[in-house]
Design an enzyme around this catalytic site. Structure first.
Site, PDB file in Angstrom:
ATOM      1  N   GLU A  87       0.836  -1.201   0.000  1.00 38.66           N
ATOM      2  CA  GLU A  87       0.000   0.000   0.000  1.00 38.66           C
ATOM      3  C   GLU A  87       0.870   1.249   0.000  1.00 38.66           C
ATOM      4  O   GLU A  87       1.537   1.560   1.004  1.00 38.66           O
ATOM      5  CB  GLU A  87      -0.928   0.028   1.216  1.00 38.66           C
ATOM      6  CG  GLU A  87      -1.830   1.254   1.226  1.00 38.66           C
ATOM      7  CD  GLU A  87      -2.717   1.355   2.457  1.00 38.66           C
ATOM      8  OE1 GLU A  87      -3.363   2.405   2.623  1.00 38.66           O
ATOM      9  OE2 GLU A  87      -2.753   0.392   3.243  1.00 38.66           O
ATOM     10  N   ASP A 291       1.904 -14.616  13.067  1.00 45.74           N
ATOM     11  CA  ASP A 291       0.744 -15.235  12.433  1.00 45.74           C
ATOM     12  C   ASP A 291      -0.189 -14.106  12.004  1.00 45.74           C
ATOM     13  O   ASP A 291      -0.855 -13.492  12.836  1.00 45.74           O
ATOM     14  CB  ASP A 291       0.046 -16.178  13.421  1.00 45.74           C
ATOM     15  CG  ASP A 291      -1.082 -16.964  12.787  1.00 45.74           C
ATOM     16  OD1 ASP A 291      -1.621 -16.521  11.749  1.00 45.74           O
ATOM     17  OD2 ASP A 291      -1.438 -18.026  13.333  1.00 45.74           O
ATOM     18  N   HIS A 382      -2.395  10.157  -1.113  1.00 46.28           N
ATOM     19  CA  HIS A 382      -2.631   8.889  -1.815  1.00 46.28           C
ATOM     20  C   HIS A 382      -2.490   9.057  -3.318  1.00 46.28           C
ATOM     21  O   HIS A 382      -2.013   8.148  -4.008  1.00 46.28           O
ATOM     22  CB  HIS A 382      -4.022   8.338  -1.460  1.00 46.28           C
ATOM     23  CG  HIS A 382      -4.033   7.526  -0.207  1.00 46.28           C
ATOM     24  ND1 HIS A 382      -3.802   6.173  -0.201  1.00 46.28           N
ATOM     25  CD2 HIS A 382      -4.211   7.880   1.082  1.00 46.28           C
ATOM     26  CE1 HIS A 382      -3.858   5.717   1.037  1.00 46.28           C
ATOM     27  NE2 HIS A 382      -4.103   6.733   1.839  1.00 46.28           N
TER      28      HIS A 382
END
Length: 390
Positions: A87, A291, A382
């Site tokens: 991202e 995990d 972004h």
């Protein structure tokens, strides 16, 4: 009809021959040439216990955020944090928050609690029998703990919480698990404890080892209230002029926006009143061999801010169910160990240090994104950094 069974080797399934056969199998039955997936530096011989049917590795790009200044009881000083993500803007945003925190003297981090559960449910003929069993559990706690701890060298049974409903008794066997995350450890220990209970309880009972009250890899209110993994707080006090300099917004506007966001969190009944704790945690989980499915619980967060009389802003994040390890699982694999070593968090005695660094990282990310939204810089950031243009 061609044989579509995935190739396995009866004695050396992680050897070169077995891996090569599976790679060829993929090329024969799919349209992928495995040009990149089959290229890796890790040793397949280290993978038993981590993966089955191994054929390659996924390469996730990693960026470096920091320096992150932490004033913890275990993590003290500056750290450069590896973030594995695809991202765009994520590393930049966390780095910006870390810069603000560093300028303010660093984030204070504190581990409040540490426990891992397995939650068996016991069934009886009626509610009175279930009630009587509650007392019996308390009277025989020492023997139950001895049976559980006989299966592990590092796990300790701390207590047994009890919740009655109908003719059932739901329990939470709470353990300390050292530097391991501990789900498998607590499962084995609790099974031994339940076997001892079944053998020694004078009445009739039936048990199911997991009654879904530990809510493993699922977020829940019970874990947010009672802790699963590490409960850790990161906090900081930010002067208004510092926030304006680094985030281009004053603390009054930041606080007002926070109040409106809290209402939205209440309306949506979320487990998290912050902005994006899952982002930083997932990136750190992938980098350090955690995990990743535990992000479902670990990203739960209580965010709290207070506008102080002198105009400063107090901000904190509480992670009530941070499930991490610095030993065992995927933490010892080649790239994951290297990332833990970057933080001086690999091996025994380091899990609370890692918890403090992760909480401080989340705090930095929360401050950065919230400020970007208020300053109306979020969309532009972004657009500038988050678009993978050809």
């Amino acid at each position: 009809m061609t044989d579509r069974r995935i190739p396995r080797h009866p004695t050396d399934d992680y050897g070169r021959e077995a891996v090569a056969r599976r790679q060829e199998f993929v090329r024969e039955h799919t349209e992928s040439a495995l040009q990149h997936t089959s290229a890796y530096s890790l040793d397949p011989a280290t993978l038993p216990g981590n993966i089955e049917n191994f054929f390659g590795a996924a390469q996730v790009p990693m960026g470096l955020a920091g320096p992150l200044l932490v004033n913890g009881e275990h993590a003290q000083g500056e750290f450069f944090v590896p973030l594995a993500t695809t991202e765009g803007t994520l590393v930049a945003s966390y780095s910006r928050g870390m810069k603000l925190c560093r300028a303010a003297g660093g984030a204070t981090a504190t581990v409040i609690d540490d426990r891992m559960q397995r939650a068996p449910v016991f069934s009886f003929e009626n509610a009175r029998a279930a009630r009587d069993f509650r007392s019996w559990l308390d009277e025989h706690f020492a023997e139950i703990a001895a049976a559980a701890e006989s299966t592990t060298s590092s796990g300790k049974l701390l207590d047994i919480q009890k919740f009655s409903v109908s003719k059932l008794l739901y329990t939470r066997f709470n353990y300390s698990t050292g530097d391991a995350a501990g789900q498998n450890m607590t499962g084995k220990a609790t099974f031994a404890a339940c076997a001892w209970i079944k053998q020694n309880y004078p009445g009739e009972l039936h048990f199911l080892l997991e009654g879904q009250f530990a809510t493993d890899k699922k977020t829940s209110v019970v874990n947010m209230l009672h802790t699963r993994g590490k409960r850790v707080v990161a906090e900081i006090t930010l002067p208004n002029d510092l926030v304006q300099e680094h985030m281009h917004v004053d603390v009054q506007k930041l606080f007002n926006a926070r109040q409106r966001s809290l209402m939205g969190s209440i309306m949506s009944v979320t487990n998290n009143n912050g902005s994006h704790s899952a982002n930083g945690l997932t990136a750190m989980f992938i980098a350090t061999g955690q995990d990743v499915a535990n992000v479902a619980e670990s990203s739960a967060m209580y965010g709290f801010t207070e506008l102080l009389p002198n105009g400063d802003l107090y901000a904190s994040v509480t992670l009530p169910a941070l499930i991490i390890a610095t030993y065992g699982g995927g933490t010892g694999l080649a790239t994951q160990r290297e990332c833990l070593e970057m933080l001086d968090c690999y091996g025994a005695g380091k899990v609370h240090k890692l918890a403090e660094i992760m909480a401080a990282t989340v705090l930095a990310g929360e401050l950065s994104l919230a400020s970007a939204v208020v300053a109306e810089e979020w969309v532009q950031a972004h657009d500038d950094l988050g678009r993978n243009r050809p």
